[in-house]
Design an enzyme around this catalytic site. Structure first.
Site, short mmCIF file in Angstrom:
data_model
loop_
_atom_site.label_atom_id
_atom_site.label_comp_id
_atom_site.label_asym_id
_atom_site.label_seq_id
_atom_site.Cartn_x
_atom_site.Cartn_y
_atom_site.Cartn_z
N ALA A 1 7.43 0.82 6.31
CA ALA A 1 7.31 -0.63 6.11
C ALA A 1 7.80 -1.04 4.73
O ALA A 1 8.42 -2.09 4.56
CB ALA A 1 5.86 -1.06 6.31
N ASP A 2 7.54 -0.20 3.73
CA ASP A 2 7.97 -0.54 2.37
C ASP A 2 9.48 -0.63 2.25
O ASP A 2 10.01 -1.47 1.52
CB ASP A 2 7.40 0.47 1.37
N ARG A 3 10.19 0.23 2.99
CA ARG A 3 11.65 0.22 2.93
C ARG A 3 12.21 -1.06 3.56
O ARG A 3 13.17 -1.65 3.06
CB ARG A 3 12.20 1.46 3.62
N THR B 1 9.40 25.48 -23.72
CA THR B 1 9.10 25.35 -22.29
C THR B 1 8.90 23.90 -21.87
O THR B 1 9.43 23.45 -20.85
CB THR B 1 7.85 26.18 -21.93
N THR C 1 0.02 6.46 -3.53
CA THR C 1 -0.74 6.64 -4.77
C THR C 1 -1.47 5.38 -5.19
O THR C 1 -2.63 5.43 -5.60
CB THR C 1 0.19 7.09 -5.92
N VAL D 1 0.84 -1.20 0.00
CA VAL D 1 0.00 0.00 0.00
C VAL D 1 0.87 1.24 0.00
O VAL D 1 1.55 1.55 0.99
CB VAL D 1 -0.94 0.01 1.22
N THR E 1 5.91 7.59 -4.87
CA THR E 1 5.45 8.96 -4.63
C THR E 1 6.60 9.77 -4.04
O THR E 1 6.85 10.91 -4.43
CB THR E 1 4.24 8.96 -3.68
#
Length: 259
Positions: free
Chosen positions: A108-110, A184, A10, A7, A132
């Site tokens: 937690a993802d790390r 641009t 994004t 989770v 993100t």
């Protein structure tokens, strides 16, 4: 079979493992306002479209950086799959020794990424996750999580230019052929993408130096996340791209903690 959920801010990435084989992967939008039933109906539909039986799920595990969505997801799994998911956090066995000042601060993802990379490669590592936020994590050959760096993600940087500078448009994130933009849009794309490539090169270089000063071998650099391939096109700092690194880590942590 087990259902794993990564989770993020994004997206929610769901995977189904049959033993050690990843047989299905889906991506849903992260929305804290959605109920357990709303997510349940959608996930069950994905199962049926993939010709999978929800009743074949015997376990589940969730890694989340969005606390407000956890009630809905946890209860969705309990209600629709009749299993209680493992939640990655304090008290869950990972095999990683976290050297952060406050280990509870590490996302937690790390940790999940560190578990997967250490298990697969078993050497000094730098793990980059292009989400993100973009995270850089240093892991020793012994499995010590030393720490790392957290940067705004590429999409955050692009959105900030559009939202904060009145005359700048929203642009597609692609790597232009030349770094010198002629308009641009191409100038913004150059600054966003090549600026990010430069950031990756510099942080990886400095992290390698610090780790080798501690006596580690030169770290292997693993990248994951949706924009890893885009950045890899312009840098030689990344050794391996593993698009399912986090899902692999979730499976491994589940195996370490199942009763």
């Amino acid at each position: 079979m087990i259902l794993v959920l990564d989770v993020g801010n994004t997206n929610i990435v769901l995977g189904v493992y049959d033993d050690r084989e990843l047989i299905s992967v889906w991506r849903l939008s992260t929305d804290s306002k959605r109920t357990a039933d709303e997510y349940g109906v959608q996930v069950i539909d994905l199962f049926l479209q993939s010709k999978l039986k929800p009743e074949d799920i015997t376990g589940s595990i969730i890694s989340s950086v969005v606390p407000t969505i956890m009630y809905s997801l946890e209860h969705m799994i309990i209600k629709y799959f009749q299993v209680s998911p493992i939640i990655v956090g304090p008290g869950v066995k990972t095999g990683i020794n976290v050297k952060y000042d406050n280990p509870r601060e590490v996302g937690a993802d790390r940790i999940v990424n560190a578990v997967a990379a250490h298990e697969i490669y078993n050497r000094s590592l730098i793990i980059i996750d292009f989400g993100t936020a973009t995270t850089f994590c240093a892991v020793t050959s012994a499995g010590d999580y030393l720490g790392g760096a957290i940067c705004p993600g590429i999409k955050i940087s692009s959105s900030a230019l559009f939202e904060m500078a009145a005359k700048l448009p929203r642009v597609e994130i692609i790597r232009p052929q030349n770094i010198i933009g002629k308009n641009t849009v191409s100038s913004m794309q150059s600054g966003i993408v090549y600026g990010y490539i430069g950031q990756v090169d510099y942080i990886v270089k400095k992290m390698k130096m610090e780790m080798m000063d501690l006596g580690e071998e030169e770290p292997l650099v693993i990248a994951t996340g949706g924009l890893a391939k885009l950045i890899n096109e312009g840098t030689k700092s990344i050794d391996i791209i593993d698009s399912v690194l986090t899902l692999t880590g979730l499976r491994l942590i589940y195996e370490k903690n199942k009763e």
